[in-house]
Design a protein around this motif. Sequence first.
Motif, PDB file in Angstrom:
ATOM      1  N   ARG B  32       0.845  -1.230  -0.064  1.00 43.42           N
ATOM      2  CA  ARG B  32       0.050   0.061  -0.055  1.00 43.42           C
ATOM      3  C   ARG B  32       0.796   1.432  -0.069  1.00 43.42           C
ATOM      4  NH1 ARG B  32      -3.770  -3.379   3.428  1.00 43.42           N
ATOM      5  NH2 ARG B  32      -2.500  -2.690   5.209  1.00 43.42           N
ATOM      6  N   ASP B  33       1.995   1.129   0.952  1.00 41.25           N
ATOM      7  CA  ASP B  33       2.806   2.439   0.907  1.00 41.25           C
ATOM      8  C   ASP B  33       3.559   2.561  -0.449  1.00 41.25           C
ATOM      9  OD1 ASP B  33       2.217   2.972   3.643  1.00 41.25           O
ATOM     10  OD2 ASP B  33       4.041   1.831   4.338  1.00 41.25           O
ATOM     11  N   ALA B  34       3.821   1.393  -1.254  1.00 39.42           N
ATOM     12  CA  ALA B  34       4.455   1.655  -2.340  1.00 39.42           C
ATOM     13  C   ALA B  34       3.603   1.834  -3.778  1.00 39.42           C
ATOM     14  CB  ALA B  34       5.240   0.261  -2.638  1.00 39.42           C
ATOM     15  N   GLU B  35       2.485   2.277  -3.620  1.00 37.18           N
ATOM     16  CA  GLU B  35       1.645   2.465  -4.492  1.00 37.18           C
ATOM     17  C   GLU B  35       2.101   3.658  -5.282  1.00 37.18           C
ATOM     18  OE1 GLU B  35      -2.480   2.602  -3.332  1.00 37.18           O
ATOM     19  OE2 GLU B  35      -2.763   0.741  -3.233  1.00 37.18           O
ATOM     20  N   LEU B  68      14.487   2.109  -8.632  1.00 37.29           N
ATOM     21  CA  LEU B  68      15.703   2.713  -7.701  1.00 37.29           C
ATOM     22  C   LEU B  68      15.192   3.423  -6.656  1.00 37.29           C
ATOM     23  CD1 LEU B  68      18.110   3.554 -10.277  1.00 37.29           C
ATOM     24  CD2 LEU B  68      18.431   1.627  -8.966  1.00 37.29           C
ATOM     25  N   ALA B  69      14.144   4.135  -6.784  1.00 36.33           N
ATOM     26  CA  ALA B  69      13.363   5.011  -5.585  1.00 36.33           C
ATOM     27  C   ALA B  69      12.689   4.025  -4.734  1.00 36.33           C
ATOM     28  CB  ALA B  69      12.462   6.091  -6.299  1.00 36.33           C
ATOM     29  N   TYR B  70      11.929   3.016  -5.260  1.00 39.09           N
ATOM     30  CA  TYR B  70      11.083   2.168  -4.527  1.00 39.09           C
ATOM     31  C   TYR B  70      12.180   1.360  -3.558  1.00 39.09           C
ATOM     32  CZ  TYR B  70       9.448  -2.631  -4.089  1.00 39.09           C
ATOM     33  OH  TYR B  70       8.898  -3.700  -3.411  1.00 39.09           O
ATOM     34  N   ALA B  71      13.431   1.178  -4.296  1.00 42.67           N
ATOM     35  CA  ALA B  71      14.201   0.055  -3.660  1.00 42.67           C
ATOM     36  C   ALA B  71      14.937   0.841  -2.285  1.00 42.67           C
ATOM     37  CB  ALA B  71      15.274  -0.491  -4.180  1.00 42.67           C
ATOM     38  N   ALA B  72      15.060   2.015  -2.424  1.00 42.73           N
ATOM     39  CA  ALA B  72      15.880   2.762  -1.408  1.00 42.73           C
ATOM     40  C   ALA B  72      14.741   3.587  -0.426  1.00 42.73           C
ATOM     41  CB  ALA B  72      16.572   4.161  -2.306  1.00 42.73           C
ATOM     42  N   ASP B  73      13.528   3.389  -0.599  1.00 46.62           N
ATOM     43  CA  ASP B  73      12.542   3.662   0.367  1.00 46.62           C
ATOM     44  C   ASP B  73      12.769   3.793   1.736  1.00 46.62           C
ATOM     45  OD1 ASP B  73       9.968   4.356   1.961  1.00 46.62           O
ATOM     46  OD2 ASP B  73       9.388   5.292  -0.025  1.00 46.62           O
ATOM     47  N   GLU B  74      12.672   4.442   2.685  1.00 50.54           N
ATOM     48  CA  GLU B  74      13.088   4.033   3.836  1.00 50.54           C
ATOM     49  C   GLU B  74      12.136   3.188   4.532  1.00 50.54           C
ATOM     50  OE1 GLU B  74      13.564   7.363   7.375  1.00 50.54           O
ATOM     51  OE2 GLU B  74      14.916   7.743   5.964  1.00 50.54           O
TER      52      GLU B  74
END
Lengths: 98, 98
Positions: B32-35, B68-74
């Motif tokens: 859900r957060d990654a939407e 890359l942004a998805y992977a790095a998300d805190e």
Amino acid sequence: MGFRHVVLFKWKSDSTSEQRDAAIEALRQWGRDAEQYGALTFGTDAGLAEGNWDTAVVVDLPDRDAYLAYAADERHQKMIAEYIRPILAERAAVQHET
Amino acid sequence: MGFRHVVLFKWKSDSTSEQRDAAIEALRQWGRDAEQYGALTFGTDAGLAEGNWDTAVVVDLPDRDAYLAYAADERHQKMIAEYIRPILAERAAVQHET
């Protein structure tokens, strides 16, 4: 509700680029043959992360029975035996409801 | 053209069902957060084949930068550190263009 088949391949380190290309081409052909069961997507790792495997295949099917028919298809078995298994170092798979 | 992230997990044999359930719930929340990045689908193996791994995650993103942004998300990193890594026996991943 649908059913998804996810499989990752790592190729043998001594496999040739010709063998790998032939496996990808065989997957492409099988994807077309498999359209009667569902939608097959595959691709080769983009090289963004250390330790990644080589190739991913995701197949979206209507249900579990369609997966079982897909898996058992003679053309599928032949493709695996001729192009995948000879260069396969590791295989990981999960099938799940969606 | 899009970009797909495929990852399979095998859990440690001594992990508890509570730990596995918590990991699945954490993946659900992260989905859900990654939407904002793309569409995440995951599931637990249906038990149709011997030797299968436990859980599959497939994320469909617009492009490599979104991955890359998805992977790095805190929140992603925190979810992995708290719920996935403690029970992880093996991980296999491929990212590819679609």
